[in-house]
Design a protein around this motif. Structure first.
Motif, PDB file in Angstrom:
ATOM      1  N   LYS A  19       3.504  14.365   2.635  1.00  8.94           N
ATOM      2  CA  LYS A  19       3.782  13.068   3.255  1.00  8.94           C
ATOM      3  C   LYS A  19       3.620  11.955   2.216  1.00  8.94           C
ATOM      4  O   LYS A  19       2.549  11.779   1.636  1.00  8.94           O
ATOM      5  CB  LYS A  19       2.825  12.823   4.424  1.00  8.94           C
ATOM      6  CG  LYS A  19       2.982  13.833   5.556  1.00  8.94           C
ATOM      7  CD  LYS A  19       2.000  13.551   6.675  1.00  8.94           C
ATOM      8  CE  LYS A  19       2.143  14.563   7.797  1.00  8.94           C
ATOM      9  NZ  LYS A  19       1.152  14.323   8.878  1.00  8.94           N
ATOM     10  N   LYS A  20       4.712  11.229   1.999  1.00  5.23           N
ATOM     11  CA  LYS A  20       4.703  10.140   1.017  1.00  5.23           C
ATOM     12  C   LYS A  20       5.242   8.881   1.693  1.00  5.23           C
ATOM     13  O   LYS A  20       6.374   8.859   2.172  1.00  5.23           O
ATOM     14  CB  LYS A  20       5.553  10.495  -0.199  1.00  5.23           C
ATOM     15  CG  LYS A  20       5.148  11.801  -0.879  1.00  5.23           C
ATOM     16  CD  LYS A  20       6.070  12.115  -2.043  1.00  5.23           C
ATOM     17  CE  LYS A  20       5.715  13.446  -2.675  1.00  5.23           C
ATOM     18  NZ  LYS A  20       6.003  14.594  -1.777  1.00  5.23           N
TER      19      LYS A  20
ATOM     20  N   GLY B 222       0.823  -1.198   0.000  1.00  2.56           N
ATOM     21  CA  GLY B 222       0.000   0.000   0.000  1.00  2.56           C
ATOM     22  C   GLY B 222       0.856   1.246   0.000  1.00  2.56           C
ATOM     23  O   GLY B 222       2.082   1.174   0.055  1.00  2.56           O
ATOM     24  N   PHE B 223       0.210   2.406  -0.090  1.00  2.00           N
ATOM     25  CA  PHE B 223       0.945   3.667  -0.059  1.00  2.00           C
ATOM     26  C   PHE B 223       0.046   4.765   0.478  1.00  2.00           C
ATOM     27  O   PHE B 223      -1.176   4.626   0.552  1.00  2.00           O
ATOM     28  CB  PHE B 223       1.459   4.032  -1.457  1.00  2.00           C
ATOM     29  CG  PHE B 223       0.358   4.367  -2.445  1.00  2.00           C
ATOM     30  CD1 PHE B 223      -0.071   5.677  -2.608  1.00  2.00           C
ATOM     31  CD2 PHE B 223      -0.225   3.360  -3.207  1.00  2.00           C
ATOM     32  CE1 PHE B 223      -1.071   5.988  -3.516  1.00  2.00           C
ATOM     33  CE2 PHE B 223      -1.231   3.664  -4.111  1.00  2.00           C
ATOM     34  CZ  PHE B 223      -1.662   4.976  -4.270  1.00  2.00           C
ATOM     35  N   CYS B 224       0.679   5.855   0.881  1.00  8.12           N
ATOM     36  CA  CYS B 224      -0.052   7.011   1.388  1.00  8.12           C
ATOM     37  C   CYS B 224       0.523   8.268   0.767  1.00  8.12           C
ATOM     38  O   CYS B 224       1.737   8.471   0.771  1.00  8.12           O
ATOM     39  CB  CYS B 224       0.055   7.081   2.916  1.00  8.12           C
ATOM     40  SG  CYS B 224      -0.691   8.569   3.630  1.00  8.12           S
ATOM     41  N   LEU B 225      -0.339   9.106   0.196  1.00  6.99           N
ATOM     42  CA  LEU B 225       0.084  10.375  -0.398  1.00  6.99           C
ATOM     43  C   LEU B 225      -0.847  11.460   0.120  1.00  6.99           C
ATOM     44  O   LEU B 225      -1.989  11.565  -0.286  1.00  6.99           O
ATOM     45  CB  LEU B 225       0.024  10.304  -1.929  1.00  6.99           C
ATOM     46  CG  LEU B 225       0.380  11.589  -2.689  1.00  6.99           C
ATOM     47  CD1 LEU B 225       1.776  12.064  -2.318  1.00  6.99           C
ATOM     48  CD2 LEU B 225       0.263  11.367  -4.188  1.00  6.99           C
ATOM     49  N   GLU B 226      -0.336  12.207   1.075  1.00  4.64           N
ATOM     50  CA  GLU B 226      -1.138  13.251   1.701  1.00  4.64           C
ATOM     51  C   GLU B 226      -0.291  14.508   1.847  1.00  4.64           C
ATOM     52  O   GLU B 226       0.551  14.601   2.730  1.00  4.64           O
ATOM     53  CB  GLU B 226      -1.642  12.791   3.076  1.00  4.64           C
ATOM     54  CG  GLU B 226      -2.554  13.808   3.765  1.00  4.64           C
ATOM     55  CD  GLU B 226      -3.066  13.285   5.093  1.00  4.64           C
ATOM     56  OE1 GLU B 226      -3.450  14.118   5.933  1.00  4.64           O
ATOM     57  OE2 GLU B 226      -3.082  12.056   5.287  1.00  4.64           O
TER      58      GLU B 226
END
Length: 286
Positions: free
Chosen positions: A39-40, A32-36
């Motif tokens: 914030k990566k 999974g990944f998070c891009l906010e």
């Protein structure tokens, strides 16, 4: 967590797009990944043994076990298979452009998995060459044609070169450890050790380690394959499919590559604080 990324998250998006196209035992799985905002985060499968560089350079010798030659040999084959898959097994060819020990992760059984696709490029399988606007990779592992088109055009053979440099580092891991403990690095180590051992047919490994007949064959095989992979001209290097074939074959079927002629040395930079060695092809004599 990615603290720095070129452009507007270009490397991050590129890594997600590349890794999502893969499914192979020797390529790390992205969960999974998070891009906010800024914030990566990339979430990979857990690799309890960390990265290969910890075992080659042994930053913490007391806490890092020494890998036997058979284990290193199997790791090299696994990496080669992973690269072969990226070049030929996907519906679109993936060129990694940053193959190095730091980007090879090891699971609980020391099965190697290629990671970090931030610099990767995707290209149709029918296209053998690609155009690049800037140099990609890590100093010491970058193929000559990536920074100087005089050597040839950039292609999947650029990954082959990086693999070859890493393979030679794996062969010289014990000597790397000894060099790292001294105040001065030996720039003559790689050409001197490699060709001296190949000429003499000695059964001593790096650091005068006594080798069995089987271990000696493994060291020779990895060395010769590594030398083929780092040929300066891309067309002189084997494909990763051929590399797998050579590594899995017998030493008797391998020939030492011809002496390359370069106008300038190719340096192998280990860390920003330590230059472990140099492959200076112009001084090589077989």
């Amino acid at each position: 967590m990615l603290h720095q990324s070129k452009g507007n998250g270009e490397e991050f998006i590129n890594e997600v797009a590349s890794i999502c196209r893969t499914s192979h035992v020797n390529v790390v799985t992205l969960l999974g990944f998070c891009l906010e905002g800024h914030k990566k985060v990339l979430i990979y499968e857990f690799m309890p043994n960390g990265s290969l560089d910890n075992f080659i350079f042994k930053k913490e010798p007391k806490n890092t076990p020494l890998l036997c030659w058979e284990k290193l040999y199997q790791i090299s084959i696994g990496i080669a298979r992973g690269l072969e898959y990226l070049h030929r097994g996907c519906n679109i060819r993936i060129l990694h452009f940053d193959i190095k020990p730091h980007n090879i992760l090891l699971d609980e059984s020391f099965c190697p998995k290629i990671s970090d696709f931030g610099l990767a490029k995707l290209c149709p399988r029918k296209e053998s060459h690609i155009s690049m606007s800037e140099t990609r990779g890590t100093i010491g592992y970058i193929a000559p044609e990536v920074f100087n088109r005089h050597f040839g055009r950039v292609s999947h053979k650029s990954d082959v070169y990086s693999f070859g440099m890493m393979l030679i580092e794996m062969v010289g891991m014990k000597e790397n450890n000894k060099i790292a403990e001294t105040s001065q690095a030996s720039e003559k180590y790689f050409p001197d050790w490699i060709y001296k051992r190949l000429e003499q047919g000695t059964q001593e490994g790096p650091g005068d380690e006594e080798l069995s007949m089987e271990e000696n064959d493994v060291v020779k095989k990895m060395t010769v394959v590594g030398l083929w992979c780092i040929q300066p001209i891309p067309d002189d290097r084997p494909t990763m499919s051929k590399v797998v074939e050579m590594l899995e074959g017998t030493m008797n079927s391998l020939e030492v590559p011809p002496r390359p002629v370069l106008s300038s040395p190719i340096r192998l930079v280990i860390e920003s604080s330590t230059v472990s060695s140099m492959v200076e092809s112009s001084s090589i004599v077989i």
